[in-house]
Motif scaffolding. Structure first.
Motif, PDB file in Angstrom:
ATOM      1  N   TRP A  39       3.594  39.413  41.512  1.00 44.30           N
ATOM      2  CA  TRP A  39       4.464  39.981  40.487  1.00 44.30           C
ATOM      3  C   TRP A  39       4.196  39.299  39.154  1.00 44.30           C
ATOM      4  O   TRP A  39       3.760  38.165  39.157  1.00 44.30           O
ATOM      5  CB  TRP A  39       5.935  39.809  40.870  1.00 44.30           C
ATOM      6  CG  TRP A  39       6.284  40.394  42.193  1.00 44.30           C
ATOM      7  CD1 TRP A  39       6.516  39.728  43.353  1.00 44.30           C
ATOM      8  CD2 TRP A  39       6.433  41.786  42.506  1.00 44.30           C
ATOM      9  NE1 TRP A  39       6.805  40.594  44.368  1.00 44.30           N
ATOM     10  CE2 TRP A  39       6.756  41.868  43.881  1.00 44.30           C
ATOM     11  CE3 TRP A  39       6.313  42.963  41.752  1.00 44.30           C
ATOM     12  CZ2 TRP A  39       6.968  43.088  44.523  1.00 44.30           C
ATOM     13  CZ3 TRP A  39       6.539  44.158  42.383  1.00 44.30           C
ATOM     14  CH2 TRP A  39       6.862  44.213  43.761  1.00 44.30           C
ATOM     15  N   PRO A  40       4.467  39.896  38.052  1.00 46.58           N
ATOM     16  CA  PRO A  40       4.952  41.262  37.892  1.00 46.58           C
ATOM     17  C   PRO A  40       3.858  42.306  38.072  1.00 46.58           C
ATOM     18  O   PRO A  40       2.677  42.003  37.897  1.00 46.58           O
ATOM     19  CB  PRO A  40       5.461  41.277  36.450  1.00 46.58           C
ATOM     20  CG  PRO A  40       4.658  40.243  35.752  1.00 46.58           C
ATOM     21  CD  PRO A  40       4.353  39.169  36.771  1.00 46.58           C
ATOM     22  N   VAL A  41       4.295  43.514  38.403  1.00 51.60           N
ATOM     23  CA  VAL A  41       3.363  44.631  38.520  1.00 51.60           C
ATOM     24  C   VAL A  41       3.727  45.676  37.459  1.00 51.60           C
ATOM     25  O   VAL A  41       4.896  46.008  37.295  1.00 51.60           O
ATOM     26  CB  VAL A  41       3.434  45.263  39.930  1.00 51.60           C
ATOM     27  CG1 VAL A  41       2.517  46.479  40.004  1.00 51.60           C
ATOM     28  CG2 VAL A  41       3.059  44.241  40.981  1.00 51.60           C
ATOM     29  N   ALA A  51      15.534  47.445  45.487  1.00 41.97           N
ATOM     30  CA  ALA A  51      14.758  46.602  46.393  1.00 41.97           C
ATOM     31  C   ALA A  51      14.927  45.118  46.043  1.00 41.97           C
ATOM     32  O   ALA A  51      14.243  44.262  46.598  1.00 41.97           O
ATOM     33  CB  ALA A  51      13.286  47.004  46.328  1.00 41.97           C
ATOM     34  N   GLY A  52      15.806  44.821  45.099  1.00 39.21           N
ATOM     35  CA  GLY A  52      16.084  43.426  44.767  1.00 39.21           C
ATOM     36  C   GLY A  52      15.210  42.857  43.673  1.00 39.21           C
ATOM     37  O   GLY A  52      15.242  41.659  43.395  1.00 39.21           O
ATOM     38  N   LEU A  53      14.433  43.706  43.032  1.00 40.00           N
ATOM     39  CA  LEU A  53      13.529  43.225  41.986  1.00 40.00           C
ATOM     40  C   LEU A  53      14.166  43.364  40.611  1.00 40.00           C
ATOM     41  O   LEU A  53      15.125  44.117  40.416  1.00 40.00           O
ATOM     42  CB  LEU A  53      12.232  44.042  42.027  1.00 40.00           C
ATOM     43  CG  LEU A  53      11.414  43.919  43.305  1.00 40.00           C
ATOM     44  CD1 LEU A  53      10.366  45.034  43.371  1.00 40.00           C
ATOM     45  CD2 LEU A  53      10.737  42.542  43.382  1.00 40.00           C
ATOM     46  N   GLU A  54      13.606  42.654  39.656  1.00 38.19           N
ATOM     47  CA  GLU A  54      13.935  42.906  38.258  1.00 38.19           C
ATOM     48  C   GLU A  54      13.062  44.071  37.802  1.00 38.19           C
ATOM     49  O   GLU A  54      11.901  44.191  38.229  1.00 38.19           O
ATOM     50  CB  GLU A  54      13.620  41.683  37.398  1.00 38.19           C
ATOM     51  CG  GLU A  54      14.501  40.485  37.701  1.00 38.19           C
ATOM     52  CD  GLU A  54      15.954  40.722  37.324  1.00 38.19           C
ATOM     53  OE1 GLU A  54      16.191  41.336  36.277  1.00 38.19           O
ATOM     54  OE2 GLU A  54      16.831  40.299  38.093  1.00 38.19           O
ATOM     55  N   ALA A  55      13.603  44.897  36.943  1.00 39.53           N
ATOM     56  CA  ALA A  55      12.843  46.060  36.503  1.00 39.53           C
ATOM     57  C   ALA A  55      13.073  46.320  35.026  1.00 39.53           C
ATOM     58  O   ALA A  55      14.152  46.047  34.501  1.00 39.53           O
ATOM     59  CB  ALA A  55      13.270  47.294  37.303  1.00 39.53           C
ATOM     60  N   ALA A  56      12.036  46.811  34.365  1.00 42.44           N
ATOM     61  CA  ALA A  56      12.166  47.251  32.975  1.00 42.44           C
ATOM     62  C   ALA A  56      11.344  48.526  32.825  1.00 42.44           C
ATOM     63  O   ALA A  56      10.190  48.571  33.249  1.00 42.44           O
ATOM     64  CB  ALA A  56      11.661  46.180  32.014  1.00 42.44           C
ATOM     65  N   ILE A  95       7.828  47.906  34.598  1.00 40.29           N
ATOM     66  CA  ILE A  95       7.431  46.588  35.098  1.00 40.29           C
ATOM     67  C   ILE A  95       8.404  46.225  36.210  1.00 40.29           C
ATOM     68  O   ILE A  95       9.616  46.326  36.028  1.00 40.29           O
ATOM     69  CB  ILE A  95       7.495  45.507  34.003  1.00 40.29           C
ATOM     70  CG1 ILE A  95       6.638  45.901  32.785  1.00 40.29           C
ATOM     71  CG2 ILE A  95       7.046  44.161  34.560  1.00 40.29           C
ATOM     72  CD1 ILE A  95       6.742  44.919  31.624  1.00 40.29           C
ATOM     73  N   LEU A  96       7.851  45.812  37.333  1.00 42.01           N
ATOM     74  CA  LEU A  96       8.685  45.283  38.412  1.00 42.01           C
ATOM     75  C   LEU A  96       8.295  43.829  38.616  1.00 42.01           C
ATOM     76  O   LEU A  96       7.116  43.469  38.528  1.00 42.01           O
ATOM     77  CB  LEU A  96       8.473  46.066  39.714  1.00 42.01           C
ATOM     78  CG  LEU A  96       8.853  47.551  39.679  1.00 42.01           C
ATOM     79  CD1 LEU A  96       8.543  48.204  41.030  1.00 42.01           C
ATOM     80  CD2 LEU A  96      10.321  47.738  39.316  1.00 42.01           C
ATOM     81  N   SER A  97       9.291  43.002  38.856  1.00 41.19           N
ATOM     82  CA  SER A  97       8.996  41.576  39.002  1.00 41.19           C
ATOM     83  C   SER A  97      10.022  40.912  39.902  1.00 41.19           C
ATOM     84  O   SER A  97      11.141  41.412  40.054  1.00 41.19           O
ATOM     85  CB  SER A  97       9.006  40.898  37.625  1.00 41.19           C
ATOM     86  OG  SER A  97       8.710  39.530  37.766  1.00 41.19           O
ATOM     87  N   ASP A  98       9.619  39.777  40.485  1.00 41.45           N
ATOM     88  CA  ASP A  98      10.586  39.015  41.275  1.00 41.45           C
ATOM     89  C   ASP A  98      11.301  37.985  40.410  1.00 41.45           C
ATOM     90  O   ASP A  98      12.105  37.206  40.887  1.00 41.45           O
ATOM     91  CB  ASP A  98       9.895  38.341  42.463  1.00 41.45           C
ATOM     92  CG  ASP A  98       8.808  37.376  42.021  1.00 41.45           C
ATOM     93  OD1 ASP A  98       8.445  37.405  40.811  1.00 41.45           O
ATOM     94  OD2 ASP A  98       8.318  36.603  42.860  1.00 41.45           O
ATOM     95  N   ASP A  99      11.000  37.969  39.108  1.00 38.04           N
ATOM     96  CA  ASP A  99      11.614  37.002  38.201  1.00 38.04           C
ATOM     97  C   ASP A  99      11.991  37.745  36.909  1.00 38.04           C
ATOM     98  O   ASP A  99      11.594  38.891  36.705  1.00 38.04           O
ATOM     99  CB  ASP A  99      10.591  35.889  37.898  1.00 38.04           C
ATOM    100  CG  ASP A  99      11.290  34.640  37.373  1.00 38.04           C
ATOM    101  OD1 ASP A  99      12.519  34.662  37.197  1.00 38.04           O
ATOM    102  OD2 ASP A  99      10.574  33.644  37.130  1.00 38.04           O
ATOM    103  N   ALA A 100      12.741  37.070  36.053  1.00 34.94           N
ATOM    104  CA  ALA A 100      13.148  37.711  34.797  1.00 34.94           C
ATOM    105  C   ALA A 100      11.918  38.188  34.033  1.00 34.94           C
ATOM    106  O   ALA A 100      10.885  37.522  34.018  1.00 34.94           O
ATOM    107  CB  ALA A 100      13.940  36.729  33.946  1.00 34.94           C
ATOM    108  N   ARG A 122      -1.346  48.192  36.130  1.00 32.58           N
ATOM    109  CA  ARG A 122      -2.197  48.085  37.313  1.00 32.58           C
ATOM    110  C   ARG A 122      -2.282  49.451  37.990  1.00 32.58           C
ATOM    111  O   ARG A 122      -3.294  49.794  38.580  1.00 32.58           O
ATOM    112  CB  ARG A 122      -1.654  47.040  38.292  1.00 32.58           C
ATOM    113  CG  ARG A 122      -2.709  46.688  39.352  1.00 32.58           C
ATOM    114  CD  ARG A 122      -2.245  45.646  40.345  1.00 32.58           C
ATOM    115  NE  ARG A 122      -1.676  44.459  39.708  1.00 32.58           N
ATOM    116  CZ  ARG A 122      -0.988  43.529  40.374  1.00 32.58           C
ATOM    117  NH1 ARG A 122      -0.797  43.639  41.672  1.00 32.58           N
ATOM    118  NH2 ARG A 122      -0.499  42.492  39.740  1.00 32.58           N
ATOM    119  N   PHE A 123      -1.186  50.184  37.893  1.00 32.15           N
ATOM    120  CA  PHE A 123      -1.159  51.496  38.536  1.00 32.15           C
ATOM    121  C   PHE A 123      -0.813  52.569  37.511  1.00 32.15           C
ATOM    122  O   PHE A 123       0.198  52.481  36.813  1.00 32.15           O
ATOM    123  CB  PHE A 123      -0.145  51.501  39.683  1.00 32.15           C
ATOM    124  CG  PHE A 123      -0.460  50.453  40.714  1.00 32.15           C
ATOM    125  CD1 PHE A 123      -1.626  50.528  41.459  1.00 32.15           C
ATOM    126  CD2 PHE A 123       0.378  49.362  40.902  1.00 32.15           C
ATOM    127  CE1 PHE A 123      -1.949  49.543  42.398  1.00 32.15           C
ATOM    128  CE2 PHE A 123       0.072  48.376  41.839  1.00 32.15           C
ATOM    129  CZ  PHE A 123      -1.099  48.458  42.589  1.00 32.15           C
TER     130      PHE A 123
END
Lengths: 374, 187, 251
Positions: free
Chosen positions: B4-6, B32-37, B56-61, B71-72
């Motif tokens: 992450w982030p993706v 899914a418990g992720l941070e998203a923007a 952007i999806l990430s496991d952190d801020a 990436r996709f």
């Protein structure tokens, strides 16, 4: 404590509307304008369901007028707009200032002047909000950098507006208004309710904090509300130098004297920083990414983010000027706030400006910081 | 392990529903418990004209919430391919609707044609459902988000009138994507 | 009309010039609300800018909202919607309501929100020094049309009626009983109601139009008043040179 999975995704404009509802807003009047319309569309659906009033007015002059009329009936009232609409609201802004009417204006800034680029970003309304109406007044203006802060600072704008009987702005940019992010809608919020005491003069000068009580129409106070210079009861005093000075000085002082209570800043990596970014709104996101990238290379940079624009966070910026040797102020305008910084610090101040309708990206701030460091 | 982030990007023309895809993916990420923007660039979106939605999806801020190098990438129009293909991470994946897009060598990421519009017309009876077929195909191939979270997000964000068609479209896309999982070259 | 109305008044005298019609309108207005026995604390007067905006503020001892130029109807809209218990009465001049505030006036009528709008029409900008208004008759001299105004005035009752007002009436202040009756009807009418009071301005209009003597000014005003029946025999152009008086709730 909520878990992450209970968080919502909202657009900034929706979060602002949620914040308004949470703060107790019961009246919205507005006129459609990109990029703020999602706020009014959401409140058009939600306010009537909870006993509030929504009305689409004929223009922005009428919108702020209706908001002020509603505020004097005791309602927490708001409007939302963007630069061109805010230009029309300057008339009502001055009226709200001199009549000490609490109201909230959410301004989703776009690229100006005039029609400019309606769907593109800018930060061009800072000085308009502060100085756009004639005469001297000091509104409160808050600057959110995230969807979470669209919610939090909208609530705070209502609270401060009620507390000080002044118009309060949420000065957001299109890039925050249209951003979708994870946000948590808190339930435990302290709300400020207006003092509606009938008896003391509603425009009196004796209160220590400069904020007289504000009864509502229908409370039996026989109010005299006027945009002309007035005494503590509302009688027009349009030829008295003393009354005019006393009124204008008080409505400014009651905000400026409470800078410590109103102005909030957010410091990152400042403890040992030699160079700092002073930033606000969406640019803060770019600045944070840039500062972190440089910190990863052990460069002593930091940032001070102004969550409050007006009253200007005087103390925090003065203190920063003494602890760093150089300040960078990136802005999505040609330099509306950098002058405020310059007049408060002796260290070197560099500005980084962009008015192409796009956000300033982290790489640009990083590059400028590198130049400053080397 | 996911790194992450993706960053994701959906590109198309106004009216093809790419902004909705961004909103759905961000919402599913949060579920899914992720941070998203999610952000978008839309000129005259309702009237045609290049539109993109970024997530952007990430496991952190997430510090800076705009996509820099997706990436996709999912592409529903030739204009969008031309604008965004070169910016895409060479280690990523570009899904495109072969009905509208003729890819060329500016794309360095893996390319995959998804017959989204063709399936939408044949199976759903409405070409507008191509967007959710594309979303399903990409998510099925990369397997980053639990499809159930995606379906919850679709139920949350799509109007009742279009819900069943879009859920079906997403499911059809998902089957396509799962049949051909994305693997980084060399891995 | 014998009862003392002083309990409605906040100040011992008004700021109006000698001969101004606004004092008569003020008297008519407090008599109308007094006769309707409206609870004082639920009464709100809203006004704009100009001499007529001073009729309620500070004179009438109730809640008053003296706003900015032209926007009184918009302020009143907010107050009425936010607190429907209020009886909302807008009092302002012709320039305020129909020139700078013209858009708010027609939208107020269109929305038909329950309020009464009273226009004190003196056909000129009084407070700012006698400039042309959107109601100045063709040929009348003003500070900005020294050779006489060349553009047609609004027929305000026709304007608000076309925009959807529930009730409209026009009377000269020299007909106080009919004026009071129409004010009462307007206040009691649910929806947007409009009363135009022809209220002469000796200082700005009279002085500039060879009507220096106040009685001559009032005589001229009354001579221009015609009934709706009389108006039917006139052309549209001729009607604009007169004051067609009466009630205009054509449905």
């Amino acid at each position: 404590m909520s878990t992450k999975s209970e968080r919502l995704i909202l657009m900034g404009n929706q979060a602002a509307a949620e914040g308004a509802l949470k703060a107790g807003c019961s009246f919205y009047a507005g006129y459609p304008i990109t990029p703020s319309s999602e706020i009014m569309e959401m409140l058009a659906r939600r306010l009537p369901k909870q006993g509030g009033v929504f009305i689409q007015m004929e223009d922005e002059l009428a919108s702020l007028a209706a908001v002020i009329g509603a505020a004097w009936t005791g309602a927490k009232a708001m409007t939302a707009t963007s630069g061109p609409g805010l230009s029309l609201m300057m008339e009502g802004l001055g009226y709200a200032a001199i009549t000490e009417t609490p109201c909230v204006i959410i301004d989703i800034q776009r690229a100006g002047p005039a029609t400019g680029q309606a769907t593109r970003v800018g930060s061009g309304d800072l000085l308009q909000a502060r100085y756009g109406s004639h005469g001297d007044y000091c509104p409160i203006a808050l600057s959110p950098w995230s969807v979470q802060e669209m919610y939090d600072l909208t609530i705070r704008a209502f609270n401060l507006s009620e507390r000080f009987r002044v118009p309060a702005f949420v000065l957001a940019e299109e890039a925050v208004g249209h951003l979708r992010e994870t946000v948590r809608l808190h339930d435990e919020i302290a709300l400020v309710e207006r003092n509606r005491e009938v008896g003391p003069p509603p425009f009196g000068h004796d209160q220590q904090d400069g904020v007289p009580p504000m009864p509502a129409f229908g409370d039996g106070a026989n109010l005299m509300v006027t945009g002309s210079t007035h005494d503590e009861w509302g009688y027009r005093k349009v030829e008295s130098p003393e009354q005019h000075a006393r009124l204008v000085e008080r409505i400014n002082r009651k905000v400026l004297d409470h800078e410590a209570e109103i102005a909030e800043v957010d410091a990152h990596f400042l403890d040992d920083a030699q160079v700092a970014v002073v930033t606000y709104g969406f640019c803060g996101r770019s600045a944070l990414a840039a500062v972190k990238a440089l910190r990863a290379q052990n460069l002593r940079v930091g940032m001070l983010r102004l969550k409050t624009i007006w009253p200007f966070p005087d103390q925090a910026v003065r203190a920063l000027g003494k602890s760093v040797r150089h300040i960078l102020v990136p802005e999505m305008n040609l330099g509306q706030l950098v002058g405020q910084v310059r007049e408060r610090v002796r260290c070197e101040v560099t500005q980084l400006n962009q008015v192409n309708g796009e956000v300033i990206v982290p790489a640009d701030i990083e590059a400028r910081l590198r130049e400053i460091i080397s | 392990m996911t790194e992450w982030p993706v960053e994701f990007r959906f590109g198309g023309l106004g009216g093809q529903g790419v902004v909705t895809l961004g909103a759905v993916l961000a919402d599913a990420g949060a579920r899914a418990g992720l941070e998203a923007a999610a952000s978008q660039s839309y000129g005259s979106s309702a009237r045609g004209g290049a539109t993109r939605a970024d997530v952007i999806l990430s496991d952190d801020a997430i510090d800076f919430p705009h996509v820099h190098r997706p990436r996709f990438l999912a592409i529903l129009a030739q204009e969008a391919f031309e604008s965004y293909a070169a910016e895409t991470d060479p280690e990523g994946l570009i899904c495109y609707d072969g009905f509208f897009v003729k890819p060329d060598d500016r794309a360095r990421a893996q390319l995959r044609s998804v017959p989204a519009t063709e399936i939408a017309v044949r199976e759903i009876g409405n070409k507008v459902a191509a967007n959710f077929i594309m979303l399903g195909a990409m998510l099925g191939a990369i397997d980053l988000i639990d499809p159930e979270r995606m379906q919850e997000a679709i139920r949350h964000l799509v109007r009742e009138r279009f819900l069943q068609a879009n859920l079906k479209a997403f499911g059809l896309g998902l089957d396509l994507g799962r049949a051909l999982p994305f693997a980084k070259e060399g891995s | 009309m014998t009862r003392s109305m002083e309990h409605w008044l906040r100040v011992p005298h008004t700021a109006f010039c000698p001969g101004c019609g606004h004092g008569i309108l003020l008297g008519a207005l407090v008599r109308a609300v007094d006769e309707l026995a409206i609870e004082r604390k639920n009464l709100l007067f809203v006004s704009g800018i100009g001499c007529a905006a001073w009729i309620p503020s500070p004179n009438i001892e109730v809640d008053t909202l003296h706003t900015v130029h032209g926007r009184a109807v918009a302020y009143a809209t907010g107050a009425k919607l936010a607190n429907p218990k209020l009886t909302v009465i807008v009092v302002s001049g012709d320039g305020d309501l129909s020139s700078i505030g013209g858009n708010h006036l027609i939208h107020g009528a269109r929305r038909n929100i329950d309020m009464t709008v009273i226009c004190a029409n003196n056909q000129i900008y009084g407070m700012t020094g006698g400039q042309t208004a959107s109601t100045t008759p063709v040929g009348a001299c003003t500070a900005t049309d020294p050779e006489g105004s060349q553009y047609r005035p609004f027929d305000l009752c026709a304007l608000v009626n076309a925009a959807g007002a529930a009730y409209a009436a026009r009377w000269p202040v020299s007909a106080p009983r009919r004026l009071i009756a129409s004010l009462k009807t307007a206040i009691q009418t649910e929806g947007f109601s409009f009363v135009e009071a022809i209220s002469p301005c000796p200082t700005q209009f009279g002085r500039r139009n060879r009507l220096d003597d106040v009685t001559a000014l009032y005589d001229q005003m009354q001579s221009l008043c015609i009934t709706r029946q009389e108006a039917e025999t006139l052309s549209k152009q001729q009607r604009l040179e007169r004051f067609v008086i009466g009630e205009f709730n054509d449905d």
